[in-house]
Design an enzyme around this catalytic site. Structure first.
Site, PDB file in Angstrom:
ATOM      1  N   LYS A  14     -49.817 -10.225 -50.511  1.00 27.76           N
ATOM      2  CA  LYS A  14     -50.066  -8.839 -50.089  1.00 27.76           C
ATOM      3  C   LYS A  14     -49.535  -8.521 -48.695  1.00 27.76           C
ATOM      4  CE  LYS A  14     -54.549  -8.549 -50.053  1.00 27.76           C
ATOM      5  NZ  LYS A  14     -55.174  -9.697 -50.703  1.00 27.76           N
ATOM      6  N   ARG A  89     -62.267  -2.950 -51.050  1.00 27.24           N
ATOM      7  CA  ARG A  89     -62.624  -4.164 -51.789  1.00 27.24           C
ATOM      8  C   ARG A  89     -63.705  -3.932 -52.826  1.00 27.24           C
ATOM      9  NH1 ARG A  89     -63.060  -8.487 -46.989  1.00 27.24           N
ATOM     10  NH2 ARG A  89     -64.997  -7.338 -46.751  1.00 27.24           N
ATOM     11  N   ARG A 123     -51.894 -24.418 -48.650  1.00 26.50           N
ATOM     12  CA  ARG A 123     -51.642 -23.868 -47.310  1.00 26.50           C
ATOM     13  C   ARG A 123     -52.077 -24.842 -46.230  1.00 26.50           C
ATOM     14  NH1 ARG A 123     -53.278 -17.607 -47.771  1.00 26.50           N
ATOM     15  NH2 ARG A 123     -55.393 -18.394 -47.696  1.00 26.50           N
ATOM     16  N   ARG A 156     -56.837 -24.740 -43.652  1.00 26.31           N
ATOM     17  CA  ARG A 156     -57.768 -23.833 -42.994  1.00 26.31           C
ATOM     18  C   ARG A 156     -59.154 -24.069 -43.593  1.00 26.31           C
ATOM     19  NH1 ARG A 156     -54.885 -17.987 -42.601  1.00 26.31           N
ATOM     20  NH2 ARG A 156     -53.705 -18.545 -44.426  1.00 26.31           N
ATOM     21  N   ARG A 167     -64.227 -16.612 -53.530  1.00 25.12           N
ATOM     22  CA  ARG A 167     -63.449 -15.394 -53.263  1.00 25.12           C
ATOM     23  C   ARG A 167     -62.840 -14.829 -54.538  1.00 25.12           C
ATOM     24  NH1 ARG A 167     -61.630 -18.060 -48.306  1.00 25.12           N
ATOM     25  NH2 ARG A 167     -59.879 -18.756 -49.552  1.00 25.12           N
TER      26      ARG A 167
END
Ligand SMILES: [Zn+2]
Length: 219
Positions: A14, A89, A123, A156, A167
């Site tokens: 995004k 959201r 990541r 992270r 999530r």
């Protein structure tokens, strides 16, 4: 004036797509996550509120998100329009948004769960200089050190499988339904986000009848 909302699950690109679109069309990119991160890094009052929510394993509350977006849009520095990511959201936020702004289109980046896992759990972040890496994309040696500074690459803390599952569940429960809400009132474009960054951007532009990216020779 062009006003877009870009939506998609975490890892769908995004932010990257929003920035590409914004830079080229002189739109202001409003990344709610970026605003929160900046405030956390700069130890502002807002940053402290965000950090408290995240430490409790919760999402930042609706009122806080809404006030951040409202304040950002109130700057009125978006003469040519904006592209907003990370908002809305949930249905409540979507209603607040639809009431106040005349949106030209909603971009939905579609990415299957397996690919989300592969991208997000791959990541890494350099613990010394903060450079981003993605093991899923390949390219670096996978030795766990930063090519730029030699620092150790770490995941992270919010990229654990548990945090990602939470999530994703939140996205399907609260965010997907607002896409249906948008579909009744707005022009919604679904884009296959498994493609390369350039291909995804090209798809978005084709669907909105926008000029191709500049600064690059077209064949
Ligand atoms: Zn580094």
């Amino acid at each position: 004036m062009r006003k877009y909302v870009i939506m998609g699950v975490q890892g769908s690109g995004k932010g990257t797509q929003a920035k590409l679109l914004a830079t080229d069309l002189d739109l202001v990119h409003i990344g709610v996550g970026d605003i929160f991160r900046w405030n956390v890094q700069h130890h502002t009052k807002l940053g402290a509120q965000v950090q408290r929510a995240l430490a409790a394993g919760a999402l930042v509350e609706d009122e806080l998100v809404e006030s951040v977006v409202r304040d950002r849009l109130a700057l009125h520095d978006w003469n040519y329009g904006f592209v907003i990511d990370g908002f809305p959201r949930n249905a409540r936020q979507a209603e607040f948004f639809l009431e106040g702004y005349d949106i030209d289109g909603v971009i939905v980046l579609e990415l299957p769960d397996e690919e989300v896992h592969r991208r997000v759990l791959g990541r890494r972040l350099c613990s010394r200089c903060g450079l981003d890496y993605n093991l899923a994309a390949g390219g670096e040696d996978g030795g766990g050190t930063c090519e730029a500074c030699g620092g150790e690459l770490v995941a992270r803390p919010d990229d654990s499988p548990e945090a990602l599952a939470a999530r994703l569940a939140d996205y399907y429960e609260k965010t997907r339904p607002i896409i249906e809400l948008f579909e009744r009132k707005e022009f919604v474009v679904h884009v296959d986000a498994t493609r390369s960054v350039e291909e995804v951007q090209a798809q978005i532009r084709t669907r909105f009848d926008l000029p191709p990216p500049s600064g690059r020779a077209e064949p």
